[in-house]
Every structure is written in C-alpha cells, then in structure tokens.
Design an enzyme around this catalytic site. Structure first.
Site, mmCIF file in Angstrom:
data_model
loop_
_atom_site.group_PDB
_atom_site.id
_atom_site.type_symbol
_atom_site.label_atom_id
_atom_site.label_comp_id
_atom_site.label_asym_id
_atom_site.label_seq_id
_atom_site.Cartn_x
_atom_site.Cartn_y
_atom_site.Cartn_z
ATOM 1 C CE LYS A 132 -4.279 -1.766 0.267
ATOM 2 N NZ LYS A 132 -4.308 -2.944 1.096
ATOM 3 C CD GLU B 239 -10.176 3.630 0.289
ATOM 4 O OE1 GLU B 239 -10.079 4.875 0.164
ATOM 5 O OE2 GLU B 239 -9.393 2.841 -0.292
ATOM 6 C CB SER C 168 0.095 -8.144 -1.268
ATOM 7 O OG SER C 168 -0.734 -9.036 -0.542
HETATM 8 C C1 LIG Z 1 -5.195 -4.081 0.825
HETATM 9 C C2 LIG Z 1 -4.449 -5.346 0.645
HETATM 10 C C3 LIG Z 1 -4.742 -6.233 -0.413
HETATM 11 C C4 LIG Z 1 -5.865 -6.028 -1.375
HETATM 12 O O1 LIG Z 1 -5.824 -4.872 -2.134
HETATM 13 P P1 LIG Z 1 -5.426 -4.864 -3.677
HETATM 14 O O2 LIG Z 1 -5.749 -3.486 -4.110
HETATM 15 O O3 LIG Z 1 -6.246 -5.906 -4.359
HETATM 16 O O4 LIG Z 1 -3.977 -5.169 -3.753
HETATM 17 C C5 LIG Z 1 -3.950 -7.358 -0.558
HETATM 18 N N1 LIG Z 1 -2.952 -7.634 0.295
HETATM 19 C C6 LIG Z 1 -2.651 -6.814 1.337
HETATM 20 C C7 LIG Z 1 -1.536 -7.185 2.246
HETATM 21 C C8 LIG Z 1 -3.389 -5.651 1.544
HETATM 22 O O5 LIG Z 1 -3.087 -4.848 2.580
#
Ligand SMILES: *Cc1c(COP(=O)(O)O)cnc(C)c1O
Length: 394
Positions: A85, A107, A374
């Site tokens: 993020k 948000e 992620s």
């Molecule tokens: C917010 C988040 C997601 C999902 O958001 P995308 O916009 O689909 O990437 C996925 N993994 C993590 C660790 C997140 O914080």
C-alpha cells in the site's frame, strides 16, 4: 481507447460536484508524472523511506517440496508499514502536497491502507482523516490505535454493512464536501478515472523490479506472475510491465470465501456481473435485483464487492486469468509458507500462495513463477488462531 476506459470498463460515473476535483487531479497528475523533480523525489521516498527495491526471493524449500516450477517470492511484505500500500500512498501524498493540499482522507478495510496513509501524512505534515466501517474498527482495533498514534482521526462508518464499501462511499461524500484543501487518497485501482490509472502507475514499480530481478537471477522472463486480487492494486502492479510479454501468464487470485457456490464469497470475476458503482463500470457481486451484494472473505483486504476496471478488461480479453481460492485453502497456505520458508504472509497474499500449492504440477520444473507477497501476516495471527479454534488472548 477513450479517456479513462479499459475496454468497456472504467469511466467517471460521479456526481457533478466531484467533476472539478477529478479534473484537477488528472491535470496535476499528467503534469507531475512527466516531471523529473517529482519522480526523483518519489524515488527517494520509495528507496530511503519505504525500503525499495523489495527483495525477489528464491523459495528453494517450497520449490523442492511442491515439485513444480521454480518459485520466487516478491517481498512487498518487507516494505515500511508491511504491505504494498505504501507504494501508492507515497505517490499520491507527494502529488497532493504539490497540488497545495494540506489534508488527506482515505478509506480503509483491514486498516493497512489507513495506516499507510496516516504514515505518509505524518511524514509530510498533513492532516489525515480515515473512514473505516464500524465493524472493521472492532475487528482491527490494533490498526485503529496505530492510525491514531500516527496522528490521524479515525471515523467509524455506521451506514450499510459498516464495512469497506461503506467506508469508500463515505470518503467520496466527504471529498465532495471539501475539495479545496483535501485529497482523497484512494487505496486501490478502482473508483472513477483517473484513480485506476494513477494507482496502477504507482504500483507498477512491483513488476518493473520483478522484471529486472528475474533477468538478474535467471536471464529470462518468468512463465507466470501470481497475485491476490481485492480491488486489484498489488495484482495490477505485479502484471503491468508483463502485459505486452504474451508468454507470461498473469494469474489473479480472488477470495472465494466459503466457496463460489455460496453467498459467502467475494470472488467478483467468478460470481459478479457488469455494473456501475463507486464511480466506475466494472464487475460487481450483485443480488438478483442488481443491488451490491454483501460479500465475505476471511481476509478483510479482499472483502470488496468489485474489481478494478483494468482487471475486468484483462479478463474480458483473456489476457489474465482469475481463479477463486477459498478461506480454507488460504489458511493452509498461510500456515505452509510460515513453516516451510519462515515467512508469515498476509492472509490476502496467502490466496496467491495457495494457487501454486494447488497447481504446482501444471508447470514443468524448468519453468519459473513469481508470487507477490503483498503484505506480512502479523495482523492476521489472532484471527487465524481463532479459525483453528484457539484464542491467543486468553
Ligand atoms: C489491501 C491489501 C490487499 C488487497 O488490495 P489490492 O488493491 O487488491 O492489492 C492485498 N494484500 C494486502 C496485504 C493488503 O493490505
């Protein structure tokens, strides 16, 4: 392609009162994305504050154990604040600052985007207000505390199901009321144009680095890149620089929740229909009347009833594949990666890990795949323990 469209998807389905704000944003973005000073400043923030480039790690034990392709992990979990993020937030916060804005609103669902936004606001001396569904403020109390510690105000949203989609609606409403000094720092590749493009560009650093790091490690392109999909920002970041490389499979993993044949799912491509919501045309989970359906996933970050318009188009054209992964499969992957590689992934990211656990045998041993991790999984430990019948706070 007409402005802000991805095939038939995207666009700007917004009230007239918001038009000036998105036009101002688009003009500023077009100016600064071509500005050397802006790009140098952003690169410095990404490298020296967020810790980029993130590692591309060869998961040797997992590769041996699964007997499929060579598996590499793109370690977005190692970024400052613990997820991808921050890539987008630093870009948007810097852009907002250049536009003369003094206040960021956002948000948040699980709280990762809220924490990243509050972090950037603290760093750049900006006011910060985070909208969060009241249900989520209870489920993610630690992240509410972190945001307040960083100096942000957290507003619990009580409307609708009091979750992420309601927080987005409330943040859009607030932006409509106050555009002079405020930038809406949207957290994924969704919403009205230009957000899907801006967020994608800021997240595309992920695939830019993967490409360089794969050439360094293997001298070749990967055969597939795999990422989890909520709104779709870490996935589009992972895909973007490979879209033209037709030999690279692009695989997005949606949250099936308790299964795509149940009502407790958040798998938008697999169960959704074309619709218009939150300023964009795309696929959405809907009930039989076409109303946005309540969605469910064990993962708060994937618990959104829509998907970004660029993904909807990549699905329509067949360029990317979207598969559904259940809670059970994701929890198994969460535990598996922890034990085998000593890496505790976010439960969102575990959906992408689960894909290769299921499909390793579809690849040959000389093939290479990259899975984007992620985020890190500390935030999920209490919930996964509960899923397994343990209460770690007792
Ligand atoms: C917010 C988040 C997601 C999902 O958001 P995308 O916009 O689909 O990437 C996925 N993994 C993590 C660790 C997140 O914080």
């Amino acid at each position: 392609m007409s402005r802000g469209r991805f095939g038939i998807h995207g666009g700007q389905y917004i009230p007239e009162t918001l038009m000036n704000a998105v036009i101002e944003l688009e003009e500023a973005y077009n100016r600064f994305k071509a500005d050397e000073g802006f790009n140098a400043e952003l690169k410095k923030l990404l490298n020296e504050y967020a810790g980029r480039p993130s590692l591309l790690y060869y998961a040797e034990k997992m590769t041996k154990d699964l007997e499929g392709p060579k598996i590499y992990l793109k370690r977005e979990d190692l970024n400052h604040t613990g997820s991808h993020k921050i890539n987008n937030v630093l870009g948007q916060a810097l852009l907002a600052k250049k536009m003369g804005k003094t206040r960021l609103i956002a948000e948040t669902g699980a709280g990762q985007h809220g924490v990243a936004t509050a972090t950037a606001a603290a760093l750049m001396d900006m006011d910060c207000v985070i909208f969060m569904g009241e249900e989520d403020t209870k489920r993610q109390a630690l992240n509410v505390y972190r945001m307040r510690l960083l100096g942000a105000e957290v507003i619990p949203v009580k409307s609708g199901t009091a979750t992420l989609k309601d927080a987005v609606s409330e943040a859009m409403r607030e932006w409509t009321n106050r555009i002079d000094d405020t930038h809406y720092c949207l957290g994924s590749v969704m919403g009205p144009h230009p957000f899907p493009t801006i967020v994608r560009d800021f997240q595309s650093v992920i695939s830019k680095e993967i490409k360089e790091q794969m050439y360094e490690a293997e001298g070749t392109l990967p055969d597939a890149v795999i990422a989890c999909v909520g709104g779709g920002s870490n996935a589009i970041g992972t895909f973007y620089n490979f879209i033209e490389d037709k030999s690279v499979r692009l695989i997005g993993c949606e949250a099936a929740g308790r299964g795509i044949d149940t009502f407790e799912t958040a798998a938008t491509i697999n169960t959704g229909k074309l619709g218009i919501f939150h300023g964009m045309k795309s696929y959405f989970c809907q009930d039989k009347y076409g109303q946005i359906a309540p969605v469910y996933s064990i993962s708060a970050g994937l618990d959104y009833p829509g998907i970004g318009p660029e993904h909807a188009d990549l699905h329509d054209t067949g360029r990317a594949e979207y598969v559904a992964i259940t809670d059970d499969e994701a929890v198994q992957a969460f535990e598996y990666l922890s034990r085998v590689e000593g890496i505790i992934p976010a439960i969102e990211s575990a959906h992408a890990v689960a894909y290769i656990m299921k499909h390793a045998k579809d690849f040959s041993k000389d093939q290479k795949v990259v899975i984007t991790i992620s985020g890190r999984g500390d935030k999920d430990c209490a919930q996964i323990a509960r899923y397994r019948g343990e209460n770690i706070y007792e």
